[in-house]
Design an enzyme around this catalytic site. Structure first.
Site, PDB file in Angstrom:
ATOM      1  N   GLU A  37       8.433  61.688  17.422  1.00 21.88           N
ATOM      2  CA  GLU A  37       9.407  60.724  17.960  1.00 21.88           C
ATOM      3  C   GLU A  37       9.483  60.795  19.482  1.00 21.88           C
ATOM      4  O   GLU A  37       9.623  59.784  20.153  1.00 21.88           O
ATOM      5  CB  GLU A  37      10.794  60.958  17.345  1.00 21.88           C
ATOM      6  CG  GLU A  37      10.893  60.536  15.888  1.00 21.88           C
ATOM      7  CD  GLU A  37      10.651  59.039  15.692  1.00 21.88           C
ATOM      8  OE1 GLU A  37      10.784  58.266  16.643  1.00 21.88           O
ATOM      9  OE2 GLU A  37      10.307  58.654  14.554  1.00 21.88           O
ATOM     10  N   LEU A  80      -0.016  61.044  28.413  1.00 23.40           N
ATOM     11  CA  LEU A  80       1.054  60.342  27.690  1.00 23.40           C
ATOM     12  C   LEU A  80       2.089  59.770  28.659  1.00 23.40           C
ATOM     13  O   LEU A  80       2.815  58.849  28.328  1.00 23.40           O
ATOM     14  CB  LEU A  80       1.778  61.304  26.729  1.00 23.40           C
ATOM     15  CG  LEU A  80       1.085  61.578  25.394  1.00 23.40           C
ATOM     16  CD1 LEU A  80       1.784  62.706  24.652  1.00 23.40           C
ATOM     17  CD2 LEU A  80       1.079  60.328  24.526  1.00 23.40           C
ATOM     18  N   TYR A 119      18.783  57.471  19.614  1.00 29.77           N
ATOM     19  CA  TYR A 119      17.694  57.006  18.767  1.00 29.77           C
ATOM     20  C   TYR A 119      16.985  58.179  18.090  1.00 29.77           C
ATOM     21  O   TYR A 119      16.788  58.201  16.877  1.00 29.77           O
ATOM     22  CB  TYR A 119      16.680  56.187  19.587  1.00 29.77           C
ATOM     23  CG  TYR A 119      15.387  56.045  18.837  1.00 29.77           C
ATOM     24  CD1 TYR A 119      15.262  55.079  17.857  1.00 29.77           C
ATOM     25  CD2 TYR A 119      14.336  56.932  19.053  1.00 29.77           C
ATOM     26  CE1 TYR A 119      14.112  54.992  17.095  1.00 29.77           C
ATOM     27  CE2 TYR A 119      13.184  56.853  18.304  1.00 29.77           C
ATOM     28  CZ  TYR A 119      13.066  55.883  17.332  1.00 29.77           C
ATOM     29  OH  TYR A 119      11.944  55.812  16.566  1.00 29.77           O
ATOM     30  N   ASP A 137      15.665  50.828  17.721  1.00 36.85           N
ATOM     31  CA  ASP A 137      14.692  50.790  18.818  1.00 36.85           C
ATOM     32  C   ASP A 137      14.392  49.320  19.117  1.00 36.85           C
ATOM     33  O   ASP A 137      15.023  48.418  18.546  1.00 36.85           O
ATOM     34  CB  ASP A 137      13.422  51.591  18.463  1.00 36.85           C
ATOM     35  CG  ASP A 137      12.591  50.920  17.380  1.00 36.85           C
ATOM     36  OD1 ASP A 137      13.062  49.936  16.770  1.00 36.85           O
ATOM     37  OD2 ASP A 137      11.447  51.364  17.160  1.00 36.85           O
TER      38      ASP A 137
END
Ligand code: SF4
Length: 321
Positions: A37, A80, A119, A137
């Site tokens: 996540e 990333l 979230y 989201d």
């Protein structure tokens, strides 16, 4: 209109048949769900998969991650982007291990960890712990905005609240909260997509209020881009470079060639430039090669976590060697 129980059942049936096989879906281990996540925030699924696999091979559990050196953690995150996520993940792992090593058992416990917000705590709690916490989201907001024909802007907090209330109503009928949450996110990612929704393939089309899906949600208010020109010094000897670790700015902790003011440079020659965009800034980064550098303090660029801009500058320098 479809009632909530029917909607939930249709979404769960659709998800069971269509779900994409992703490495973090192989089991619902909280650590694995957590890492996935965090990686998936602001990064596309396809881009995350190889990073995730390598990460799990090196840091298979929270203890391994907590024991790692921050420089290595950042290096393995390089590519990333948004490095703050890696630093927070590392800090949270250390916090968990310092408190005995047990991962939190509920959403509130997760929410208290660094880098775990609304979230992420809802995603981990629902997927790994079976808690009926609605995730919201961008995908879920778009599906809700269209299905309920809300006429709200994508960045309007009211849309977030409406999507959360809708998700909560659906969760009341879901035996597996994680699957229901993932079905909504997956529907947004693969069917109710931003520019080309495939309503003919949508399992909840019969209840959808959107007459013109593309008109929902309304566009967010635009933040203007700023243009910047920055200069960098490329000092290289035998494939090693003068690099400095950023203390502040967009990528603290990451390494890149030192920024310089043109007027202060002596004995340099222009090497070219690269373009880089980061949080509302478009940067033209000009590189200047230092002539006759003695190599004192040279660093192997493969041994440190480079910023995105740093990687582009080193690639430019390597091409010009
Ligand atoms: S019917 Fe179309 S607009 Fe409505 S939720 Fe499904 S894909 Fe989205």
């Amino acid at each position: 209109m479809l009632d909530s129980a029917t909607l939930t059942r249709r979404l769960l049936d659709w998800f069971a048949a269509r779900r994409r096989e992703l490495p973090w879906r192989r089991d619902a281990d909280p650590y694995r769900v957590w890492v996935s996540e965090i990686m998936l925030q602001q990064t596309r699924v396809e881009a995350v998969v190889p990073f995730y696999e390598r990460w799990m091979a090196r840091f298979p559990d929270v203890t391994a991650l907590a024991a790692a050196d921050e420089q290595e953690v950042l290096r393995r995150w390089a590519g990333l982007g948004y490095y703050r996520r890696a630093r927070m993940l590392h800090a949270a792992a250390k916090e968990v291990v310092a408190a005995g090593g047990a991962l939190p058992a509920d959403r509130a416990g997760w929410r208290a960890l660094p880098g775990v917000g609304e979230y992420t705590s809802a995603a981990i709690a629902s997927i790994a712990l079976g808690e009926p916490a609605a995730v919201v989201d961008g995908n879920v907001k778009r599906v809700a905005a269209r299905f309920l024909a809300l006429g709200l802007a994508a960045d309007d907090r009211k849309l977030h609240q409406a999507a959360e209330a809708w998700g909560t109503a659906l969760l009341a009928h879901a035996p597996s909260p994680g699957d229901l949450n993932q079905s909504l996110m997956e529907l947004g990612a693969t069917v109710c997509t931003p520019r080309a929704p495939r309503c003919g393939n949508c399992p909840i089309a019969a209840g959808c209020a959107a007459e013109e899906p593309l008109s929902h949600p309304l566009p967010p208010k635009k933040t203007p881009w700023k243009e910047l020109q920055l200069d960098f010094l490329i000092a290289e000897k035998g494939g090693r470079y003068l690099l400095e670790q950023k203390r502040t700015g967009w990528t603290p902790g990451m390494w890149e060639p030192p920024g310089v003011r043109l007027g202060r440079m002596v004995s340099t020659t222009p090497l070219g430039s690269v373009r880089h965009t980061i949080t509302h800034h478009k940067i033209e980064a000009r590189a200047f090669r230092q002539l006759d550098w003695d190599g004192v303090g040279a660093v192997d660029p493969a041994a440190v976590p480079l910023s995105g801009l740093g990687r582009k500058l080193i690639a430019l320098a390597e091409r010009g060697r």
